[in-house]
Design a protein around this motif. Structure first.
Motif, short mmCIF file in Angstrom:
data_model
loop_
_atom_site.label_atom_id
_atom_site.label_comp_id
_atom_site.label_asym_id
_atom_site.label_seq_id
_atom_site.Cartn_x
_atom_site.Cartn_y
_atom_site.Cartn_z
N GLY A 197 -55.43 -43.54 14.67
CA GLY A 197 -56.07 -44.69 15.30
C GLY A 197 -57.19 -45.24 14.44
O GLY A 197 -57.32 -46.46 14.27
N PHE A 198 -57.98 -44.35 13.87
CA PHE A 198 -59.07 -44.77 12.98
C PHE A 198 -58.50 -45.47 11.75
O PHE A 198 -58.99 -46.52 11.34
CB PHE A 198 -59.91 -43.57 12.55
N ALA A 199 -57.44 -44.91 11.18
CA ALA A 199 -56.83 -45.50 9.98
C ALA A 199 -56.28 -46.89 10.29
O ALA A 199 -56.40 -47.81 9.46
CB ALA A 199 -55.73 -44.59 9.44
N CYS A 200 -55.70 -47.07 11.48
CA CYS A 200 -55.18 -48.39 11.86
C CYS A 200 -56.31 -49.41 11.95
O CYS A 200 -56.18 -50.53 11.45
CB CYS A 200 -54.45 -48.31 13.20
N VAL A 201 -57.41 -49.04 12.57
CA VAL A 201 -58.56 -49.95 12.68
C VAL A 201 -59.12 -50.26 11.30
O VAL A 201 -59.44 -51.41 10.99
CB VAL A 201 -59.64 -49.35 13.60
N ASP A 202 -59.23 -49.24 10.46
CA ASP A 202 -59.75 -49.43 9.11
C ASP A 202 -58.88 -50.41 8.32
O ASP A 202 -59.39 -51.33 7.67
CB ASP A 202 -59.85 -48.08 8.41
N MET A 203 -57.56 -50.23 8.39
CA MET A 203 -56.65 -51.13 7.68
C MET A 203 -56.70 -52.53 8.28
O MET A 203 -56.61 -53.53 7.56
CB MET A 203 -55.22 -50.59 7.71
N ASN A 204 -56.86 -52.62 9.60
CA ASN A 204 -56.99 -53.91 10.25
C ASN A 204 -58.19 -54.67 9.70
O ASN A 204 -58.09 -55.86 9.39
CB ASN A 204 -57.12 -53.69 11.77
N LEU A 205 -59.31 -53.99 9.57
CA LEU A 205 -60.51 -54.62 9.02
C LEU A 205 -60.30 -55.05 7.57
O LEU A 205 -60.74 -56.14 7.17
CB LEU A 205 -61.71 -53.67 9.13
N TYR A 206 -59.65 -54.21 6.80
CA TYR A 206 -59.36 -54.57 5.40
C TYR A 206 -58.49 -55.82 5.35
O TYR A 206 -58.75 -56.74 4.58
CB TYR A 206 -58.67 -53.40 4.69
N LEU A 207 -57.46 -55.86 6.19
CA LEU A 207 -56.54 -57.00 6.18
C LEU A 207 -57.20 -58.28 6.67
O LEU A 207 -56.79 -59.38 6.28
CB LEU A 207 -55.29 -56.69 7.00
N ASP A 208 -58.23 -58.16 7.51
CA ASP A 208 -58.98 -59.35 7.91
C ASP A 208 -59.57 -60.05 6.69
O ASP A 208 -59.69 -61.28 6.66
CB ASP A 208 -60.11 -59.00 8.88
N ASN A 209 -59.95 -59.29 5.69
CA ASN A 209 -60.56 -59.84 4.48
C ASN A 209 -59.58 -60.02 3.33
O ASN A 209 -59.90 -60.67 2.34
CB ASN A 209 -61.72 -58.95 4.02
N ASN A 210 -58.40 -59.39 3.44
CA ASN A 210 -57.40 -59.46 2.37
C ASN A 210 -56.01 -59.70 2.98
O ASN A 210 -55.11 -58.87 2.83
CB ASN A 210 -57.40 -58.14 1.58
N PRO A 211 -55.83 -60.83 3.65
CA PRO A 211 -54.57 -61.05 4.39
C PRO A 211 -53.33 -61.19 3.51
O PRO A 211 -52.21 -61.04 4.02
CB PRO A 211 -54.84 -62.36 5.15
N GLU A 212 -53.49 -61.40 2.23
CA GLU A 212 -52.34 -61.57 1.34
C GLU A 212 -51.90 -60.26 0.67
O GLU A 212 -50.97 -60.25 -0.13
CB GLU A 212 -52.67 -62.60 0.25
N ASP A 213 -52.55 -59.15 0.98
CA ASP A 213 -52.24 -57.86 0.36
C ASP A 213 -51.02 -57.24 1.04
O ASP A 213 -51.13 -56.61 2.10
CB ASP A 213 -53.46 -56.94 0.46
N LYS A 214 -49.85 -57.42 0.44
CA LYS A 214 -48.60 -56.92 1.03
C LYS A 214 -48.57 -55.40 1.13
O LYS A 214 -48.05 -54.84 2.09
CB LYS A 214 -47.38 -57.41 0.23
N ASN A 215 -49.10 -54.73 0.12
CA ASN A 215 -49.12 -53.26 0.16
C ASN A 215 -49.96 -52.76 1.33
O ASN A 215 -49.60 -51.81 2.02
CB ASN A 215 -49.65 -52.69 -1.15
N ALA A 216 -51.10 -53.40 1.54
CA ALA A 216 -51.96 -53.01 2.66
C ALA A 216 -51.27 -53.29 3.99
O ALA A 216 -51.36 -52.50 4.92
CB ALA A 216 -53.30 -53.74 2.57
N LEU A 217 -50.58 -54.41 4.07
CA LEU A 217 -49.86 -54.74 5.30
C LEU A 217 -48.76 -53.72 5.58
O LEU A 217 -48.57 -53.28 6.72
CB LEU A 217 -49.28 -56.15 5.23
N ASN A 218 -48.05 -53.32 4.54
CA ASN A 218 -47.02 -52.28 4.71
C ASN A 218 -47.64 -50.96 5.15
O ASN A 218 -47.09 -50.28 6.02
CB ASN A 218 -46.23 -52.10 3.41
N ALA A 219 -48.77 -50.61 4.57
CA ALA A 219 -49.46 -49.38 4.96
C ALA A 219 -49.92 -49.48 6.42
O ALA A 219 -49.79 -48.52 7.19
CB ALA A 219 -50.65 -49.12 4.04
N TYR A 220 -50.46 -50.62 6.80
CA TYR A 220 -50.91 -50.84 8.17
C TYR A 220 -49.75 -50.67 9.16
O TYR A 220 -49.87 -49.97 10.16
CB TYR A 220 -51.53 -52.22 8.31
#
Length: 88
Positions: free
Chosen positions: A17-40
């Motif tokens: 759950g923590f990792a999901c929130v952390d990745m969500n916050l990252y993606l808010d600032n880096n919405p074009e990062d496909k690798n991060a989206l896949n990880a999320y």
């Protein structure tokens, strides 16, 4: 390693759950990062599986209608995860 005890399974739910929130916050600032989206998306799937595994074995973690109930209706018959007795 698959979590085997109640506390191990709850910790896995919390970690994911923590990792999901952390990745969500990252993606808010880096919405074009496909690798991060896949990880999320992968983390969200793992979180859902861990939450379901915990709830199927020990009961719901929240009372917001995310977990079905067995008959008869039973909210929680054991200590809550945040109760002192849970960790004993």
């Amino acid at each position: 390693m698959r979590p085997s005890t109640r506390s191990e399974l709850l910790r896995k739910v919390q970690e994911l759950g923590f990792a999901c929130v952390d990745m969500n916050l990252y993606l808010d600032n880096n919405p074009e990062d496909k690798n991060a989206l896949n990880a999320y998306n992968s983390l969200c799937s793992q979180f859902a599986q861990a939450r379901c595994a915990y709830e199927n074995k020990y009961g719901p973690l929240t009372n917001f209608g995310y977990a079905p109930s067995k008959y008869p209706w039973e909210w929680v018959s054991q200590p809550w995860p945040w109760d002192k007795e849970f960790n004993q």
